[in-house]
Enzyme design. Structure first.
Site, PDB file in Angstrom:
ATOM      1  N   SER A 177       3.570  -2.474 -12.287  1.00  0.00           N
ATOM      2  CA  SER A 177       2.242  -2.136 -12.956  1.00  0.00           C
ATOM      3  C   SER A 177       1.402  -3.424 -13.532  1.00  0.00           C
ATOM      4  O   SER A 177       1.032  -3.784 -14.591  1.00  0.00           O
ATOM      5  CB  SER A 177       2.564  -1.459 -14.509  1.00  0.00           C
ATOM      6  OG  SER A 177       3.267  -0.285 -14.294  1.00  0.00           O
TER       7      SER A 177
ATOM      8  N   GLY B 262       1.522  -2.839  -6.403  1.00  0.00           N
ATOM      9  CA  GLY B 262       1.427  -1.444  -5.789  1.00  0.00           C
ATOM     10  C   GLY B 262      -0.084  -1.024  -5.677  1.00  0.00           C
ATOM     11  O   GLY B 262      -0.876  -1.372  -5.003  1.00  0.00           O
ATOM     12  N   GLY B 263      -0.323   0.068  -6.771  1.00  0.00           N
ATOM     13  CA  GLY B 263      -1.362   0.875  -6.568  1.00  0.00           C
ATOM     14  C   GLY B 263      -2.492  -0.125  -6.708  1.00  0.00           C
ATOM     15  O   GLY B 263      -3.766   0.078  -6.197  1.00  0.00           O
TER      16      GLY B 263
ATOM     17  N   GLU C  29      11.361  -6.170  -9.359  1.00  0.00           N
ATOM     18  CA  GLU C  29      10.719  -4.935  -9.854  1.00  0.00           C
ATOM     19  C   GLU C  29      11.591  -3.850 -10.609  1.00  0.00           C
ATOM     20  O   GLU C  29      12.329  -3.097 -10.260  1.00  0.00           O
ATOM     21  CB  GLU C  29      10.070  -4.189  -8.581  1.00  0.00           C
ATOM     22  CG  GLU C  29       9.196  -4.750  -7.813  1.00  0.00           C
ATOM     23  CD  GLU C  29       8.434  -3.747  -6.942  1.00  0.00           C
ATOM     24  OE1 GLU C  29       7.188  -3.926  -6.639  1.00  0.00           O
ATOM     25  OE2 GLU C  29       9.119  -3.214  -6.043  1.00  0.00           O
TER      26      GLU C  29
ATOM     27  N   TRP D 241       0.818  -1.396   0.059  1.00  0.00           N
ATOM     28  CA  TRP D 241      -0.003   0.034   0.027  1.00  0.00           C
ATOM     29  C   TRP D 241       0.971   1.273  -0.093  1.00  0.00           C
ATOM     30  O   TRP D 241       0.359   2.380  -0.134  1.00  0.00           O
ATOM     31  CB  TRP D 241      -1.028   0.114   1.085  1.00  0.00           C
ATOM     32  CG  TRP D 241      -1.999  -0.916   0.911  1.00  0.00           C
ATOM     33  CD1 TRP D 241      -2.237  -1.725   0.015  1.00  0.00           C
ATOM     34  CD2 TRP D 241      -3.424  -0.898   1.748  1.00  0.00           C
ATOM     35  NE1 TRP D 241      -3.436  -2.463   0.127  1.00  0.00           N
ATOM     36  CE2 TRP D 241      -4.328  -1.983   1.235  1.00  0.00           C
ATOM     37  CE3 TRP D 241      -3.656  -0.300   2.858  1.00  0.00           C
ATOM     38  CZ2 TRP D 241      -5.530  -2.205   1.872  1.00  0.00           C
ATOM     39  CZ3 TRP D 241      -5.051  -0.540   3.345  1.00  0.00           C
ATOM     40  CH2 TRP D 241      -5.796  -1.572   3.020  1.00  0.00           C
ATOM     41  N   LYS D 242       2.061   1.061   0.248  1.00  0.00           N
ATOM     42  CA  LYS D 242       3.277   2.371   0.417  1.00  0.00           C
ATOM     43  C   LYS D 242       2.602   3.308   1.366  1.00  0.00           C
ATOM     44  O   LYS D 242       2.093   3.113   2.269  1.00  0.00           O
ATOM     45  CB  LYS D 242       3.278   2.799  -1.343  1.00  0.00           C
ATOM     46  CG  LYS D 242       3.883   1.516  -2.137  1.00  0.00           C
ATOM     47  CD  LYS D 242       4.152   2.180  -3.378  1.00  0.00           C
ATOM     48  CE  LYS D 242       4.638   1.191  -4.249  1.00  0.00           C
ATOM     49  NZ  LYS D 242       5.164   1.588  -5.680  1.00  0.00           N
TER      50      LYS D 242
END
Length: 249
Positions: free
Chosen positions: A209, A230-231, A163, A10-11
């Site tokens: 991504s 990630g996002g 990554e 989630w950073k």
């Protein structure tokens, strides 16, 4: 047999209201065919652990300090992560390496501390766009693997995430051949260093991504055992299809 892993980073995102996404994930995947790990910001670790208790979801941290305690304002030790209920920690992410100047040698110290208290370490490696264009990718990855991973690592306490820096959050994704080349190279390096059995047992994740539209193709690649997302991990509606694709891979 390596159990596949879908890890969500989630950073620096998420407030307490964001935890409702974990409830949705539990409803979507009550009996998943892979491991699911969520790494929220430190402020949400304790409530996330409470929410995921007795569920198939695991919770991890995003980094740690190499000492167990001491005068390190703002830092969190591996022992603290373990104490709050975390089972894993992400280390050496490219954003930590770039924004905080973490070197591979420092990542190794962090990993040693985390493994000593029983955390699974997800060690990140990856090349920049300049390094990729200079065709130094495997040299860069090999050096990071050698310097970042502690001796004594094995399939229980180590996961490696590839990554490519140039693909994180950009929408760019390497070709299947490029991802496969790096993952096969990492597998060979781990087998050469730790022996065939141990090297074969370490899970290798791809990150950069990853989304529902490309997950099937990525998970079909040799030696890709899951993803560090990630996002797309912030919303259950985006993450759940990635998990499903991994279950079906």
């Amino acid at each position: 047999m390596r159990r596949k892993l879908a890890a969500g980073n989630w950073k620096m995102n998420g407030l307490r209201a964001s935890l409702k996404e974990l409830e949705k994930l539990k409803d979507e995947h009550p009996d998943p065919g892979c491991d699911i790990l969520i790494c929220p910001p430190a402020t949400l670790l304790a409530p996330a652990v409470d929410m995921c208790w007795s569920s198939p979801l695991f919770v991890g941290g995003q980094t740690c300090h190499h000492k167990l305690a001491g005068p390190h304002t703002g830092d969190i030790s591996a022992e603290m992560l373990r104490d709050v209920g975390a089972t894993a920690v992400i280390l050496g992410h490219s954003e930590r390496r770039a924004d905080h100047g973490e070197t591979s040698e420092e990542v190794r110290l962090l990993a040693q501390a985390a493994q000593e208290v029983g955390l699974t370490t997800i060690i990140c490696v990856g090349e920049s766009e300049f390094q990729r264009e200079a065709t130094n990718t495997l040299d860069i990855i090999g050096g990071q693997l050698s310097l970042s991973i502690p001796d004594g690592s094995n399939g229980e306490n180590l996961v490696v995430a590839y990554e490519p820096v140039w693909a994180i959050g950009t929408g760019q994704v390497p070709t299947a051949d490029q991802i496969g080349e790096v993952h096969d190279f990492m597998r060979d390096r781990l087998e050469n260093r730790f022996g065939y059995g141990v090297g074969k047992s370490v899970r290798l994740l791809y990150g950069g991504s990853v989304k529902a539209s490309n997950a099937d193709e990525i998970f079909a690649i040799s030696n890709v055992d899951g993803a560090l997302v990630g996002g797309a991990s912030l919303k259950a509606a985006d993450f759940a299809p990635i998990i499903t694709a991994l279950e079906n891979a």
